[in-house]
Scaffold this motif. Structure first.
Motif, PDB file in Angstrom:
ATOM      1  N   MET A 184       0.594  -1.176  -0.165  1.00 29.79           N
ATOM      2  CA  MET A 184       0.230   0.101  -0.261  1.00 29.79           C
ATOM      3  C   MET A 184       1.443   1.310   0.167  1.00 29.79           C
ATOM      4  O   MET A 184       1.009   2.076  -0.491  1.00 29.79           O
ATOM      5  CB  MET A 184      -0.714  -0.296   1.134  1.00 29.79           C
ATOM      6  CG  MET A 184      -1.950  -1.486   0.980  1.00 29.79           C
ATOM      7  SD  MET A 184      -3.579  -0.637  -0.066  1.00 29.79           S
ATOM      8  CE  MET A 184      -3.356   0.802   0.237  1.00 29.79           C
ATOM      9  N   ARG A 185       2.001   1.418   0.690  1.00 29.82           N
ATOM     10  CA  ARG A 185       2.607   2.439   0.742  1.00 29.82           C
ATOM     11  C   ARG A 185       3.092   2.310   0.170  1.00 29.82           C
ATOM     12  O   ARG A 185       3.797   3.821  -1.243  1.00 29.82           O
ATOM     13  CB  ARG A 185       4.445   1.896   1.370  1.00 29.82           C
ATOM     14  CG  ARG A 185       5.364   3.021   2.101  1.00 29.82           C
ATOM     15  CD  ARG A 185       5.560   3.028   2.785  1.00 29.82           C
ATOM     16  NE  ARG A 185       6.474   4.215   3.054  1.00 29.82           N
ATOM     17  CZ  ARG A 185       7.672   4.746   4.144  1.00 29.82           C
ATOM     18  NH1 ARG A 185       7.761   3.529   4.619  1.00 29.82           N
ATOM     19  NH2 ARG A 185       8.372   5.659   3.959  1.00 29.82           N
ATOM     20  N   ILE A 186       4.090   1.836  -1.278  1.00 27.29           N
ATOM     21  CA  ILE A 186       4.342   2.137  -2.165  1.00 27.29           C
ATOM     22  C   ILE A 186       3.515   2.086  -3.405  1.00 27.29           C
ATOM     23  O   ILE A 186       3.635   2.964  -4.281  1.00 27.29           O
ATOM     24  CB  ILE A 186       5.473   0.545  -2.847  1.00 27.29           C
ATOM     25  CG1 ILE A 186       6.504   0.127  -1.952  1.00 27.29           C
ATOM     26  CG2 ILE A 186       5.588   0.053  -4.627  1.00 27.29           C
ATOM     27  CD1 ILE A 186       6.674  -1.700  -2.646  1.00 27.29           C
ATOM     28  N   LEU A 187       2.128   1.506  -3.665  1.00 31.35           N
ATOM     29  CA  LEU A 187       1.007   2.163  -4.328  1.00 31.35           C
ATOM     30  C   LEU A 187       1.183   3.356  -3.868  1.00 31.35           C
ATOM     31  O   LEU A 187       0.606   4.449  -5.301  1.00 31.35           O
ATOM     32  CB  LEU A 187      -0.315   1.422  -3.996  1.00 31.35           C
ATOM     33  CG  LEU A 187      -1.262   1.368  -5.027  1.00 31.35           C
ATOM     34  CD1 LEU A 187      -1.015   0.901  -6.231  1.00 31.35           C
ATOM     35  CD2 LEU A 187      -2.309   0.924  -4.075  1.00 31.35           C
ATOM     36  N   PHE A 188       0.751   4.345  -3.240  1.00 31.36           N
ATOM     37  CA  PHE A 188       0.924   5.472  -2.759  1.00 31.36           C
ATOM     38  C   PHE A 188       1.434   6.424  -2.890  1.00 31.36           C
ATOM     39  O   PHE A 188       1.322   7.622  -4.060  1.00 31.36           O
ATOM     40  CB  PHE A 188      -0.185   5.783  -1.512  1.00 31.36           C
ATOM     41  CG  PHE A 188      -1.595   4.668  -1.369  1.00 31.36           C
ATOM     42  CD1 PHE A 188      -2.993   5.992  -2.080  1.00 31.36           C
ATOM     43  CD2 PHE A 188      -1.924   3.826  -0.857  1.00 31.36           C
ATOM     44  CE1 PHE A 188      -3.866   5.867  -1.628  1.00 31.36           C
ATOM     45  CE2 PHE A 188      -3.287   3.339  -0.463  1.00 31.36           C
ATOM     46  CZ  PHE A 188      -4.503   4.056  -1.374  1.00 31.36           C
ATOM     47  N   GLU A 189       2.616   6.229  -2.196  1.00 38.38           N
ATOM     48  CA  GLU A 189       3.941   7.457  -1.978  1.00 38.38           C
ATOM     49  C   GLU A 189       4.937   6.470  -3.802  1.00 38.38           C
ATOM     50  O   GLU A 189       5.318   7.654  -4.345  1.00 38.38           O
ATOM     51  CB  GLU A 189       4.851   6.776  -1.139  1.00 38.38           C
ATOM     52  CG  GLU A 189       4.440   7.299   0.126  1.00 38.38           C
ATOM     53  CD  GLU A 189       5.692   6.834   1.068  1.00 38.38           C
ATOM     54  OE1 GLU A 189       6.451   6.471   0.651  1.00 38.38           O
ATOM     55  OE2 GLU A 189       4.982   7.052   2.249  1.00 38.38           O
ATOM     56  N   HIS A 190       4.623   6.080  -5.150  1.00 40.46           N
ATOM     57  CA  HIS A 190       5.414   6.140  -6.034  1.00 40.46           C
ATOM     58  C   HIS A 190       4.665   5.874  -6.964  1.00 40.46           C
ATOM     59  O   HIS A 190       4.266   6.326  -7.865  1.00 40.46           O
ATOM     60  CB  HIS A 190       6.145   4.920  -5.980  1.00 40.46           C
ATOM     61  CG  HIS A 190       7.371   4.383  -4.413  1.00 40.46           C
ATOM     62  ND1 HIS A 190       8.637   5.609  -4.522  1.00 40.46           N
ATOM     63  CD2 HIS A 190       7.621   3.921  -3.678  1.00 40.46           C
ATOM     64  CE1 HIS A 190       8.550   5.524  -3.804  1.00 40.46           C
ATOM     65  NE2 HIS A 190       8.324   4.841  -2.922  1.00 40.46           N
ATOM     66  N   VAL A 191       3.354   4.892  -6.810  1.00 37.18           N
ATOM     67  CA  VAL A 191       2.348   4.877  -8.167  1.00 37.18           C
ATOM     68  C   VAL A 191       2.131   5.709  -8.129  1.00 37.18           C
ATOM     69  O   VAL A 191       2.040   6.101  -9.270  1.00 37.18           O
ATOM     70  CB  VAL A 191       2.274   3.282  -7.931  1.00 37.18           C
ATOM     71  CG1 VAL A 191       1.363   3.429  -9.012  1.00 37.18           C
ATOM     72  CG2 VAL A 191       2.770   1.807  -7.929  1.00 37.18           C
ATOM     73  N   PHE A 192       0.752   6.390  -7.897  1.00 37.56           N
ATOM     74  CA  PHE A 192      -0.225   7.116  -7.817  1.00 37.56           C
ATOM     75  C   PHE A 192       0.597   8.170  -8.279  1.00 37.56           C
ATOM     76  O   PHE A 192      -0.439   9.816  -8.640  1.00 37.56           O
ATOM     77  CB  PHE A 192      -1.216   6.805  -6.414  1.00 37.56           C
ATOM     78  CG  PHE A 192      -1.927   6.122  -6.419  1.00 37.56           C
ATOM     79  CD1 PHE A 192      -2.502   5.646  -8.033  1.00 37.56           C
ATOM     80  CD2 PHE A 192      -2.619   5.827  -5.519  1.00 37.56           C
ATOM     81  CE1 PHE A 192      -3.194   4.223  -7.756  1.00 37.56           C
ATOM     82  CE2 PHE A 192      -3.652   4.396  -5.244  1.00 37.56           C
ATOM     83  CZ  PHE A 192      -4.238   3.575  -6.487  1.00 37.56           C
ATOM     84  N   THR A 193       1.964   8.710  -7.473  1.00 35.83           N
ATOM     85  CA  THR A 193       2.370   9.747  -7.330  1.00 35.83           C
ATOM     86  C   THR A 193       2.987  10.898  -8.944  1.00 35.83           C
ATOM     87  O   THR A 193       2.945  10.624  -9.302  1.00 35.83           O
ATOM     88  CB  THR A 193       3.776  10.144  -6.796  1.00 35.83           C
ATOM     89  OG1 THR A 193       3.171   9.772  -5.005  1.00 35.83           O
ATOM     90  CG2 THR A 193       4.186  11.243  -6.718  1.00 35.83           C
ATOM     91  N   ASN A 194       3.787   9.135  -9.558  1.00 38.86           N
ATOM     92  CA  ASN A 194       4.303   9.375 -10.601  1.00 38.86           C
ATOM     93  C   ASN A 194       3.305   8.841 -11.807  1.00 38.86           C
ATOM     94  O   ASN A 194       3.611   9.010 -12.842  1.00 38.86           O
ATOM     95  CB  ASN A 194       5.077   8.197 -10.745  1.00 38.86           C
ATOM     96  CG  ASN A 194       6.230   8.093 -10.103  1.00 38.86           C
ATOM     97  OD1 ASN A 194       7.379   8.941 -10.104  1.00 38.86           O
ATOM     98  ND2 ASN A 194       6.603   7.521  -9.044  1.00 38.86           N
TER      99      ASN A 194
END
Length: 281
Positions: A184-194
């Motif tokens: 979930m952290r990878i999803l929101f901090e990296h995927v959605f941000t980029n």
């Protein structure tokens, strides 16, 4: 988000202000002009606009074939068209983003099914699917929103899936996983941000097509139904009076063109400043 740090050129700023004013003013039309959309006055039918011979000051754009003030109906129609397009855009963006992220992160049968359905949908024109769905499920404002939203999601799915696959192989994603970051952290901090920047650009560009699709369906009589009103419905209702009462179709057509041009120019600018391929070219 990068969009918050953009320097907006004066010309684009004027376009944004114009679009916001149109949206705000038409959204307030039920408060500014509280009328019964179904009321008629046959004794005042087809009065010309006030700037033409025979026009009256209280009816700036004249009246329609049932004696209703056309400017007020134009405000209501613009509000409904913008509402349908915006609500459809939110549905298409949400569904397309969720499916695209899941298909990009988790390879396998799910990705295969999503990709197949996306390709099938993109091979058929949206208006044909919308016409069939409207014929099966009926017509109406919120049914129209669902139809347009669910027929417009595949382009978002394809975009987000491609972006997610690229991000999945990036070094910073591997580092995050190695440091023990949760999914979930990878999803929101990296995927959605980029993916936010290309997603915003694509959503802006698709908004124009949703406006046109809603107008087309309402023009064909399978969109918003009377006594409610939309831009496409106004164009359709006025097409029988083009010779003597041309404003009944021309005015809503001009509004459609203005909105589409405004959104398209804003979308082109966002693409140029947010998409690296165009920014560096």
């Amino acid at each position: 988000m990068r969009i918050l740090n953009l320097r907006i050129p004066p010309f684009i700023l004027v376009l944004i202000i114009m679009f916001l004013l149109i949206t705000l003013f038409t959204s307030l039309s039920p408060l500014l002009f509280p009328i019964d959309l179904g009321a008629t006055d046959l004794g005042a039918r087809l009065i010309p606009p006030s700037f033409l011979d025979g026009g009256k000051p209280q009816n700036f754009l004249g009246t329609d074939h049932l004696g209703r003030d056309f400017m007020i109906r134009l405000f209501y129609g613009t509000k409904n068209s913008l509402l349908v397009a915006l609500a459809s855009l939110l549905i298409a963006t949400f569904v397309g983003t969720v499916l695209g992220v899941l298909a990009g992160l988790y390879k396998g049968p799910f990705d295969t099914i999503v990709s197949f359905l996306t390709d099938v949908k993109l091979s058929v024109p949206s208006i044909i699917i919308a016409i069939v769905c409207a014929a099966v499920f009926g017509s109406g404002k919120w049914i129209l929103v669902l139809i347009i939203g669910l027929t417009g999601y595949p382009t978002f799915t394809r975009l987000v899936r491609g972006q997610t696959i690229q991000l999945k192989e990036a070094n910073f994603m591997e580092c995050s996983r190695a440091l023990g970051a949760s999914k979930m952290r990878i999803l929101f901090e990296h995927v959605f941000t980029n993916i936010s920047s290309p997603l915003i650009v694509h959503a802006t560009m698709r908004f124009s097509s949703f406006i046109l699709l809603e107008s087309s369906l309402s023009f064909l009589g399978i969109g918003i139904q009377p006594p409610d009103v939309s831009l496409g419905l106004l164009v359709s209702a006025g097409r029988n009076y083009l010779i003597n009462s041309w404003w009944l179709s021309i005015a809503p057509s001009v509004v459609i063109v203005v909105i589409v041009v405004l959104v398209s120019l804003i979308g082109d600018w966002l693409r140029d400043v947010l998409d690296p391929k165009y920014k560096n070219s």
